[in-house]
Design a protein around this motif. Structure first.
Motif, mmCIF file in Angstrom:
data_model
loop_
_atom_site.group_PDB
_atom_site.id
_atom_site.type_symbol
_atom_site.label_atom_id
_atom_site.label_comp_id
_atom_site.label_asym_id
_atom_site.label_seq_id
_atom_site.Cartn_x
_atom_site.Cartn_y
_atom_site.Cartn_z
ATOM 1 N N LEU A 52 -7.992 -8.041 -42.239
ATOM 2 C CA LEU A 52 -8.716 -7.548 -41.108
ATOM 3 C C LEU A 52 -8.680 -7.079 -39.690
ATOM 4 C CD1 LEU A 52 -11.784 -7.002 -40.070
ATOM 5 C CD2 LEU A 52 -11.946 -9.224 -39.239
ATOM 6 N N PHE A 65 -13.991 -11.508 -43.928
ATOM 7 C CA PHE A 65 -14.452 -10.464 -42.840
ATOM 8 C C PHE A 65 -15.538 -9.750 -43.825
ATOM 9 C CE2 PHE A 65 -14.928 -5.732 -41.838
ATOM 10 C CZ PHE A 65 -15.750 -6.181 -40.931
ATOM 11 N N ALA A 95 -16.747 -7.808 -36.972
ATOM 12 C CA ALA A 95 -15.619 -8.257 -36.309
ATOM 13 C C ALA A 95 -15.292 -8.265 -35.463
ATOM 14 C CB ALA A 95 -14.693 -6.594 -37.156
ATOM 15 N N LEU A 336 -6.850 -3.973 -35.532
ATOM 16 C CA LEU A 336 -7.083 -3.538 -36.644
ATOM 17 C C LEU A 336 -6.305 -3.168 -37.575
ATOM 18 C CD1 LEU A 336 -10.732 -2.929 -34.105
ATOM 19 C CD2 LEU A 336 -9.732 -4.926 -35.388
ATOM 20 N N LEU A 344 -14.427 0.727 -38.373
ATOM 21 C CA LEU A 344 -13.840 -0.267 -37.466
ATOM 22 C C LEU A 344 -13.584 0.819 -36.366
ATOM 23 C CD1 LEU A 344 -12.200 -3.434 -38.595
ATOM 24 C CD2 LEU A 344 -14.915 -2.987 -37.939
#
Length: 352
Positions: A52, A65, A95, A336, A344
């Motif tokens: 993640l 995650f 997250a 990320l 995300l």
């Protein structure tokens, strides 16, 4: 109670397995997990690395995650289909929570904090007792307990750290007064309506004829009330299947939101003294009488000062915690994996 235990147990093992995967990833060099800064075409997702994020060199695995976000979705949207975009937002929230946890664990270590061993032992004993009869627990207990203890120790440390950050001086009178003036809705008792009901019960699975008979009877009772001068409370005692029947059908004062959908709309069209037409609800047919209306009431500060003080203190504690997390984020290096999780990238990751 047994189904609840099974559900808890089913959540425990995925969480522990994910935690194990996370711990394994932490042992790997961060450079072994390449990241991305932009969302690529969907075709790349299957071949993207299984993580993640990398937070100050610590890897948060995809397994952790995926397990956390799946459980979050199940918990929040168990009742139906999630609204558009809600799952993606929940993924971002999850997250952020995992990233914050890594940063907080680092801060706990930096401060040299120690867990409350007695508290952790007590919680482990509760797990032992809860799952003592489970064959799966007996089979996997020895491999799970060390990971469980590690997780519980972390939870204890993080709870202690948060409590310390949130422990702030009591709010001043000026701040309490300012909050009271700024948020009048928090100190206003909402409008309430007093209703009475007569319920003619019908089993939801009953044939149409039973529902028609109940509707006809409700219509007959309404005529007795509107044209025959019958007493509502007496008819409720004689005919109503609702638990309020012994009290003449009196439901007391209710505020908006306490009535099921469909009924509130009908009540909104009524005024004190009005009697509803026969109204079908899940339990059968009913007659509602609108007894009286209690308008909104704004309370003086002297009456609600304890609540105002509590709300200000909570707001200040939330601000202190949010600021603390923000400071940890500013000093952190966070990468990320938007290649694997494009959702995300739709909104910048930030502290709550």
């Amino acid at each position: 109670m047994k189904p609840l235990v099974r559900n808890v147990f089913s959540v425990l093992f995925p969480a522990l397995l994910a935690f194990t995967a996370h711990a394994a990833d932490q042992a790997k060099p961060a450079t072994a997990a390449p990241g991305a800064t932009a969302a690529p075409p969907p075709a790349i997702h299957q071949s993207s690395p299984p993580f993640l994020a990398v937070v100050n060199g610590t890897v948060i695995s995809a397994a952790e995650f995926d397990a956390a976000s799946s459980e979050a979705v199940r918990q929040k949207f168990y009742h139906g289909k999630p609204p558009e975009g809600a799952v993606e937002q929940l993924m971002r929230d999850t997250a952020n929570a995992l990233i914050d946890r890594v940063l907080l664990v680092e801060e706990v270590k930096r401060q040299g904090l120690k867990p409350d061993s007695q508290s952790v032992d007590k919680k482990i004993a509760e797990y032992e007792q809860r799952y003592a009869s489970s064959p799966r627990w007996k089979q996997e207990r020895d491999s799970i307990l060390p990971k469980l203890r590690e997780r519980l120790e972390q939870d204890d440390l993080l709870a202690g750290l948060e409590a310390r950050v949130r422990k702030i001086p009591p709010p001043t009178e000026d701040k309490i007064l300012a909050y009271y003036k700024k948020h009048p809705e928090k100190f206003t008792e909402p409008e309430k309506m007093r209703l009475s009901v007569i319920l003619l019960a019908v089993d939801p699975s009953a044939p149409t004829s039973a529902w028609q008979a109940a509707e006809t009877e409700a219509g007959s009772l309404r005529l007795r009330l509107t044209e025959g001068g019958a007493d509502f409370a007496e008819l409720a005692r004689l005919h109503s299947a609702h638990e309020s029947a012994s009290n003449g059908g009196d439901l007391g004062y209710l505020h908006r939101g306490m009535l099921p959908d469909g009924i509130q709309e009908k009540i909104d069209d009524m005024k004190p003294g009005d009697l509803s037409p026969p109204t079908r609800i899940l339990q059968g047919f009913s007659l509602f009488r609108y007894e009286s209306l209690q308008p909104p009431k704004h309370h003086e500060l002297a009456t609600v000062r304890p609540r105002a003080s509590e709300l200000v203190a909570r707001e200040q504690a939330d601000e202190a915690w949010s600021k603390f997390l923000g400071q940890l984020r500013k000093k952190a290096k966070i990468e990320l994996n938007v290649q694997r999780y494009p959702a995300l990238a739709q909104k910048p990751s930030k502290a709550p």
